[in-house]
Design an enzyme around this catalytic site. Structure first.
Site, short mmCIF file in Angstrom:
data_model
loop_
_atom_site.label_atom_id
_atom_site.label_comp_id
_atom_site.label_asym_id
_atom_site.label_seq_id
_atom_site.Cartn_x
_atom_site.Cartn_y
_atom_site.Cartn_z
N VAL A 165 -1.04 -3.66 -7.75
CA VAL A 165 -0.01 -4.62 -8.17
C VAL A 165 0.42 -5.46 -6.97
CG1 VAL A 165 2.34 -4.84 -9.07
CG2 VAL A 165 0.75 -3.21 -10.11
N CYS A 203 2.28 1.57 0.95
CA CYS A 203 1.63 0.86 -0.14
C CYS A 203 0.24 0.43 0.32
CB CYS A 203 2.42 -0.35 -0.58
SG CYS A 203 1.51 -1.35 -1.78
N LYS A 226 8.78 7.16 2.55
CA LYS A 226 7.66 7.53 1.66
C LYS A 226 6.35 7.46 2.44
CE LYS A 226 5.89 6.69 -3.00
NZ LYS A 226 6.16 5.97 -4.28
N ASN A 277 2.50 8.77 -1.41
CA ASN A 277 2.17 7.53 -2.11
C ASN A 277 0.74 7.66 -2.64
OD1 ASN A 277 2.01 4.76 -2.93
ND2 ASN A 277 3.49 4.21 -1.35
#
Lengths: 303, 256
Positions: free
Chosen positions: A71, A130, A165, A192
């Site tokens: 995304v 990410c 994270k 993650n």
């Protein structure tokens, strides 16, 4: 019924069930299905300093027992969050933790500073993991130096709870965990997504426009469980476990491995009711095992 | 519109031919309002390769029997598993999802469906009839085999057909149908669902006449409720979710 309260730094969670960032929108998407306030906390979609359109399509691929996504942190930026989204979600009577990401350290600081005055945002989760953005994200989370630098910079401007994270896409997650703990992280989210890819053999093309994406779902659970176990033994701050949790048994396993709380992610797509089912299942497990307080289970793995 | 999650009872699983089938699903509560163009997310229990739900268009709504009908083409493992559902089994649905086709108060409209893209058009035709809008439907497919249950439309609208091989109706693509001659000008709105190249071709043609064209997208989807942002479509106002802000878009708003 067992006592389910757990503590993440100075946040008291009514129960250990939280949602994983990027899989739960801002909570509002689930209002039709159940009372979101029943959860221990919600982690919002990532928030960056500026608007981000995210990556090109296709952004997802189904894979065995899971999925890939790329995304790319699509969101309208922190100013939009403060003005338009916060007023809608401040109604919740549970911890709202905003996932924070950016491409620069100054960007992380800017977002944290702007979230600081929001009363109902009781903490932030620094997303240094990410895998779907070219700059920032995982680039910060794969070396001890940069992970520590982001944590230190944000710690300097944000005095509520900071959760970091972590990325599983590293050779030694424990050293990264220790590095961010040393710079003032209050808790860790582990893990993650794992970087992966999918290919369409018929067309001989990658399935995702970005070629690679982050793998999530039950497929990653054993890896996540192992990392939660390793990290929680090595640090003194609480670990929030996530990665493929789909039912109460999975959640209990993460607690036994050392997690103080858990997050449910991709399973929300398969069953919008999953968080409530996990919560009820945890209660049922405690009753069945004579557990009076959920904290008895944390790190309670027997060898 | 409120969303629900329920186990629907399979009342009938009717094969149309070797590739297509229709599921008749009974709702355990009284069916909530459902608009044409909306879809459901179906949970498939079968194997690790069908982990996520499948977004499926609502084909028809039978209020008397309190049933939802889904027209499905067997494409992959998920739809194949659905095709073997037995009467009496249950299927978990998240519904009704997405926006809907816009419903005018008068005038004449053209509905175009290609292949399994015809699925949302039956309920749209039925709905338009209740609003006294004159509807025509143009159904396109590779051959007779892909023209599904065209008789069902007859109570609600005039039916036109094209097949690539000429085995039924006019030969050629939907955009080559004689309706796209002079007659197209007499429509006030066009609705299309089918493969992207078809929707693009149709919208380019009708935009020339300044006729509003609504297209229903079938992007890959994970959550279906606007939480994950996997299914977005690029529009002139930025990326929009196909599952909540779509699946129906005005063709002029899309960047394609």
């Amino acid at each position: 019924m067992a006592a389910l309260e757990v503590k993440i730094h100075d946040l008291i969670l009514k129960n250990p069930v939280m949602t994983a960032s990027g899989t739960y929108g801002y909570g509002l998407e689930f209002d039709d299905f159940y009372d979101v306030n029943r959860l221990g906390g919600i982690l919002t979609k990532a928030c960056t300093s500026k608007n981000r359109d995210g990556n090109a399509m296709p952004r997802m691929a189904e894979t065995p027992s899971g999925m890939l996504n790329s995304v790319g942190l699509q969101n309208k930026g922190v100013d939009y969050f403060v003005e338009h989204i916060y007023p809608q979600i401040k109604k919740y009577n549970t911890h709202i933790i905003v996932n924070v990401s950016d491409s620069t350290i100054d960007g992380y600081k800017e977002v944290a500073e702007k979230l600081m005055p929001l009363e109902k945002i009781t903490g932030i989760e620094l997303n240094i993991s990410c895998p779907n953005v070219k700059e920032g994200g995982m680039a910060f989370g794969t070396s001890c130096d940069t992970a520590a630098a982001v944590t230190k910079a944000v710690r300097g401007v944000y005095n509520k709870t900071i959760i970091v994270k972590l990325s599983p896409n590293v050779t030694d997650i424990v050293s990264i965990a220790k590095a961010v703990e040393a710079e003032g992280a209050d808790a860790l989210s582990v893990i993650n997504t794992l970087m992966g890819m999918a290919i369409n053999a018929e067309t001989r093309r990658p399935v995702l426009a970005m070629v690679t994406g982050g793998l999530s779902g039950p497929a990653v659970k054993p890896v996540a469980l192992r990392m939660v176990w390793q990290v929680s033994k090595a640090v003194d701050i609480p670990v929030i476990g996530l990665g493929g949790i789909s039912n109460a048994t999975d959640a209990i396993e993460f607690l036994l491995a050392g997690a103080t709380a858990i997050q449910i992610g991709t399973a929300n797509f398969v069953d919008p009711m999953v968080c409530i089912k996990v919560l009820e299942g945890i209660n049922e497990y405690c009753d069945r095992h004579g557990v009076k307080d959920i904290n008895e289970l944390i790190g309670g793995l027997r060898y | 519109m409120a969303k629900f999650i329920h186990d629907f009872k399979v009342v009938e699983n009717l094969p149309v031919n070797k590739d297509y089938f229709v599921l008749y699903l009974e709702c355990p509560i009284q069916l909530p309002p459902i608009l044409p163009g909306q879809f459901v997310q179906v949970q498939v229990h079968s194997s690790p390769t069908t982990y996520l739900r499948r977004p499926i268009s609502i084909y028809d709504v039978d209020r008397d029997k309190n049933q939802l009908l889904l027209l499905i083409k067997k494409v992959g493992n998920g739809t194949k598993a659905l095709s073997s559902l037995k009467v009496g089994e249950y299927l978990n649905l998240v519904y009704p999802l997405g926006n809907s086709f816009s419903i005018p108060h008068s005038g004449r409209v053209l509905l175009i469906g290609g292949g399994v893209g015809i699925a949302p058009m039956l309920y749209l035709a039925k709905y338009l009839k209740t609003k006294n809008v004159e509807a025509h439907v143009l159904i396109g497919g590779k051959s007779t085999h892909d023209i599904i249950e065209c008789d069902k439309y007859k109570p609600y609208c005039e039916v036109y057909i094209t097949t690539d091989d000429g085995s039924l109706g006019e030969k050629g693509l939907v955009t080559q149908h004689s309706l796209f001659g002079e007659q197209i000008k007499f429509y006030d709105r066009v609705y299309v669902c089918g493969p992207n190249p078809m929707m693009i071709a149709v919208s380019k043609l009708v935009e020339k006449y300044n006729i509003p064209c609504e297209v229903s997208l079938e992007n890959m989807m994970a959550c279906g409720i606007g939480a994950c942002l996997c299914c977005v479509a690029p529009t002139h106002e930025g990326n929009k979710t196909t599952c909540v802000e779509g699946p129906v878009f005005n063709s002029k708003d899309l960047k394609w």
